[in-house]
Design a protein around this motif. Sequence first.
Motif, PDB file in Angstrom:
ATOM      1  N   PHE A 153      -2.828  -7.163  -4.985  1.00  0.00           N
ATOM      2  CA  PHE A 153      -2.532  -6.731  -3.781  1.00  0.00           C
ATOM      3  C   PHE A 153      -1.752  -5.564  -4.580  1.00  0.00           C
ATOM      4  N   ILE A 166       0.360  -0.851  -0.073  1.00  0.00           N
ATOM      5  CA  ILE A 166      -0.156   0.082  -0.366  1.00  0.00           C
ATOM      6  C   ILE A 166       0.912   1.522  -0.147  1.00  0.00           C
ATOM      7  N   PRO A 216      -3.000  -4.769   4.413  1.00  0.00           N
ATOM      8  CA  PRO A 216      -2.781  -3.127   2.962  1.00  0.00           C
ATOM      9  C   PRO A 216      -3.174  -2.084   4.251  1.00  0.00           C
TER      10      PRO A 216
END
Length: 483
Positions: free
Chosen positions: A298, A41, A161
């Motif tokens: 992701f 992230i 995340p």
Amino acid sequence: MELFSDKPGDEGLKGRERCLAMLAVMTTTSMAVFDGSMVNIALPQIARSLAISSSDAVLISNSYLLSTAMFLAIFAAFVKQVGFRVQFTMGLSVFTLASLGCALSTSLPMLVGMRLLQGVGAAAVLSIAPAILRSIFPNRLLGRILGVNALLIATITAIAPVFGGTLISILSWQWLFVINVPFGLTALLLTQRAMPRKQTNERESFDVLGGVLSAVMLGAFIMTANSFSHAGEGGISTDTLFTALLYAVVSVVAGVLFFRRQKRVAKPLLPLVIFSSTRFSLAALTSLASFVSQGIIFIALPFLFQNVYGYSAFASALLFTPWPVGIILAAPQAGKFADRYSAALVSTIGLCIFMLGIALLALLPANASIWDIGFRSLLCGIGFGCFQSPNNRELLSNVSRENSGYASGVLAIMRTFGQCLGGAFVGVILAQYALSSHGESAHLQMEAQGVRVSLWVAVTATMLAIILSFTRLKALNKSFKEV
């Protein structure tokens, strides 16, 4: 708690020591798994801070997963030489010091180098964590504690995340690594206090050559894909193709030599007999393909949310929240259905839902609302929650009990290597689309296209997983025909 109660005849450690050792294992496992996911992230923010491209930033995530995947099998066998406490302490120390090195990094090469060291430390502890739990808990509690450990890994992977995005919205990206230091020191103290020593003084032979060949095979395979992320302005050059071909040849040669050696050596690093079960092999390959998809998603979505849609890191983290919610909602029910019906059937249905969710994410409109994004992420989480635990059950139940440790190692390698390969695909795709952009506006537009292409690659990988999973159902054809 019953997990720490003592009864006559119990194996392993006493209740208090058992609790301390479990806390050391759980804390370290949480740190290692978090670092495999929560950094994703922060990749857009790290890229801006270090003034590097998005495709280069992917190396920060991929280098950790790569070194972890390369060394998992090695450390799973090496522990027989040194024992639990020594290997766990060494791995945890390396991981903690490398975390501090990551926080102090001022350039991409330094950060990638520290991430590689982190991965080595993570592999040393993750490879033996289930075995340690098995040695410190009595048999009457074994299933329960292994279930807690599996739930911990799944939950951390899903919420990482969100946690990472929340942290960097308050502090800088360096704190994603600094936070490991106090937890690592605490785990080290607990390890020295309660971790069991080596069980026997007899040393088993260790397949050093097999370990080297397995690491080279996996590492060169990933580097084959990563080579294409360094193409120049003219696109894929002859030098790039030559480098990729060289890595591919090294990977194939090392792979052939590794599998030949495993057939001949008395104490193999990975007994090939476990792959004699078709259902085990298909479950492993299905897991690999599914985690390639998860690895792509992701890493790709933070760039879509932050660089294209303009959300902050904190808002991007919130957009990931429906994913773990979907897993929490679906996983317990999927486990119950897998006990009553075919685990392969339940996991295949889960993969179909997962693929639908990814396709919907790839079709997100330019003005997508938070609720629209959240619904599609929720669908992905529900699908993956329906798939993972039944597939793990299918994999572990199709090997003999004495080979269950090796099966767990295969499962960890498939998960880590799949995520790493998925990250490599994203790096290659983003690099190629970046070459076609000129100016900031065009760059964002091409990056958005690159992310969507990455998501369609994830759809393709999931479709492959569905085909592999559906193949397992051939054994049920007679039952289906009768119905």
